[in-house]
Design a protein around this motif. Sequence first.
Motif, PDB file in Angstrom:
ATOM      1  N   PRO A   1       0.693  -1.321   0.416  1.00 29.67           N
ATOM      2  CA  PRO A   1       0.161   0.234  -0.176  1.00 29.67           C
ATOM      3  C   PRO A   1       0.667   0.958  -0.111  1.00 29.67           C
ATOM      4  N   TYR A   2       0.198   3.026  -0.678  1.00 28.96           N
ATOM      5  CA  TYR A   2       0.937   3.717  -0.827  1.00 28.96           C
ATOM      6  C   TYR A   2      -0.584   4.638  -0.305  1.00 28.96           C
ATOM      7  N   GLN A   3       0.261   5.638   0.700  1.00 24.91           N
ATOM      8  CA  GLN A   3      -0.435   6.388   1.583  1.00 24.91           C
ATOM      9  C   GLN A   3      -0.313   8.246   1.161  1.00 24.91           C
ATOM     10  N   THR A   4      -1.024   9.529   0.417  1.00 25.38           N
ATOM     11  CA  THR A   4      -0.474  10.392   1.018  1.00 25.38           C
ATOM     12  C   THR A   4      -1.806  11.413   1.680  1.00 25.38           C
ATOM     13  N   LYS A   5      -2.022  12.602   1.118  1.00 23.36           N
ATOM     14  CA  LYS A   5      -2.570  12.817   2.061  1.00 23.36           C
ATOM     15  C   LYS A   5      -4.597  13.483   0.899  1.00 23.36           C
ATOM     16  N   LYS A   6      -3.762  13.042  -0.119  1.00 17.28           N
ATOM     17  CA  LYS A   6      -5.046  13.189  -1.583  1.00 17.28           C
ATOM     18  C   LYS A   6      -5.750  11.744  -1.449  1.00 17.28           C
ATOM     19  N   TYR A   7      -4.627  10.975  -1.737  1.00 22.76           N
ATOM     20  CA  TYR A   7      -4.975   8.747  -2.382  1.00 22.76           C
ATOM     21  C   TYR A   7      -4.532   7.948  -1.915  1.00 22.76           C
ATOM     22  N   THR A   8      -5.484   7.215  -1.439  1.00 27.26           N
ATOM     23  CA  THR A   8      -4.730   5.443  -0.308  1.00 27.26           C
ATOM     24  C   THR A   8      -4.547   4.663  -1.838  1.00 27.26           C
TER      25      THR A   8
END
Length: 782
Positions: free
Chosen positions: A629-636
């Motif tokens: 998984p990878y996560q930022t403020k805008k998307y996962t």
Amino acid sequence: MKLKLFIFLICFVFGKICLSQNTIKGTITDDKHIPIEGFNATLLNPSDSTLIKGGFFLNGKFELQCNKKEKFLVYLSSLGFQDTIFPIEVIDTVKIIPEIHLKKQDIQLDDVTVKARRQLYMQTADKLVMNVEKTVLKEAGDATDVLKKSVKVNVDSENNISVLGKGKAFVYLNGKKISSNEILSLIPSEEIKSVEIIDNPSAQYDAEAMAVVNIITNKNSNLGSAAKVIHTTTKRNSFENSTNLQFSKRSPKNNLYVSYYFLNKKRKYENEYIRDYTQTESPSVLLNEVNEKFSLNPQHSLRINDEIVFNKYNSLNLVLNGSYYKGKYNTDNRNRIFDSSITDDANEEFTSDIDSRIKRTLLNGLINYRIKSENNNRVLDLSAEKYYYDSEKDESILEVLNGKPSKKANEIDNQFNFYTLQTDYKQVFNPSLKLNSGIRYSRYKNESTTNYNSSVSSRNEFFENLEDEFIAHGVLMFSANKWSSKLGVRLEKLKRDTELGNEEIVDRDSWDWLPSFLLSRKLSEKSQLSLSYSKKLVRPSFQDLNPSISYIDSLSYFQGNPNLKNARIQNLNMKFSYMKYASISLFYKKTKNAIVWYIDSSEENDQIAIGTQKNIDLQTTWGMDVVIPYQTKKYTVYLASGFEKINNKGFYADLDKTKWYVKSGIDLSLPYKLNVNLTGLYFSDGVNGIWSYEEAFKIDAGLSRAFLNDKLNVSLTFEDIFKSNEMESNAKFNNRFITYKYYYDDSFVRLRVSYKLNKIKKGSRIKSLLKDQENRIKSMYK
């Protein structure tokens, strides 16, 4: 040889792990000895107060690691409490600080709104946790819809649930096994907080579970009452509508939740069977085309959950689930027989039109009494559950052979009665030693009546299966420094009596001992390695054992096999996880007496196909899976991929093929408060049991937006966008080749509108804010 090599590699890897650090542990409470839910704990240099290490912790427990044995300052802070600082000296490998009390501090808070993107996925040594709350998945529909979009989880057209690379999964609700997957339709997605995916369950869980999916629901922390109305319109080949009414009321002593669900639906199925008998004594090819339509008269479902709190030590939980519906199937069954290949002209053709009327009733009740110690170190649960399911099916069959019609009738009535008494006990001896244990007694009773009538014959059969099951389990959890372990054992005694008419056909009494273990080590602050083993037992279902005939047409019927044996499985799994996000796993599974679907032939007419199940001597499976998984403020975004290779020994040993699978999803936040979800699933060609099947894929999408201060939520779902949810499989039985093609009407567009009506008492929201931000704040210290 492969198993020995696999075990050697595991031992080699663990043998190379030799790093060690010192650990500082402690417990933080208020002046009433109640653990503080959220706080910061940091280690400081005593000479200049510079930061050495720190973190955010929950539930009153903290653990910090340091490389040296020397003196430090410990600094503790929590919103609403006075800051505390004190010196310590680390002499031993593990330094345990006695319980520390923080003094409350009066503060005045204005209205504050905390907004953050919650961590969607989190890995531990034995499970993967997917958060649903405050994501686009909360508007997915019901619990089944959430699982369809969950990482590594697959839900087929019959709502059977499995975990990719592991097999059949059992579903638990807040740690309690549900009696039927039909209950999932009664749980709205808004009620779900998170989903836990356990890919090698310990002895604590059901012996048949190759994997466990544990659904955690939200606990309403606000006092007052609330209501919600949800309406869904779905467009398939026709329109479907459902309405869900929810009501909750919470006081300091009572928490009541009521949900009513109304649904009408229509579905379409397409099947095609090709039976190649050209290598038999009577060469022929049979093409069987089946088109089935299903319509459901309004389904009514009710769910009531009432928690009564007598005091801080004792509580009572009452759960009632009920569902009732009527429906009808219309099946057009066309059979054509050819000499050696399928052409335009058939030697023989006959049709079978089946009109079915069904009626199903489900009632499920659970009562749980909980006793807790003052510091929650000991918890005792006493539970009793009753499950009743009744299914009635009346079939009117019109067959036309060579222009001559004949009428047949088939009536099937199935009743299931389950009773369960269960006791669970949990104890925390200290932060490093915990125990989960329990005993359970269950009685399962299945009664089935089949009445078949035609112009030339009739058949009345009564089938009864009675099982008494006694289970005891215990799991001991231990942690020290960077090591943690779980040692478990499960004892099961089963007595089964099966009768067909007045004749006893099965009388078995068996004991089974099912051990499990998990060994895990932190390699660093960001990585962890774990090894787990479990022994499983898969029993045939009631319908698998029922020898009564379920008639399809003159050349096809289903029949259970009362001589099926239990399948015994040994699982070995090794997992490496990084940053509590990504993981890579190697697994090996050895199955004795694996249960597989088989197409038999009648002794009187070898062209008659009998769908049944049989055991194969030995089946081994090994493979690998990866979750990234990878996560930022805008998307996962997440990617779950892997492969499994199945080998059958003896019976169908020539089936040897590797299957690949990929499941990926993205949760995206767009401007104007729009949330988007996209999910894709792909299977390569492979083997399932003794069947080979072709590749398949499916892509779904979702869009949602909240209005009116989150009181109104509108979502749009696109399921199976490319109408690709098709399956094709084939097998060979005694020189007879069977090809099966299946299409499930799973392509739809769904509009869902929900509106909340709240009457909540305002108060401090500190605790709920801390809980909501748990994973986000923790990640700041990585």
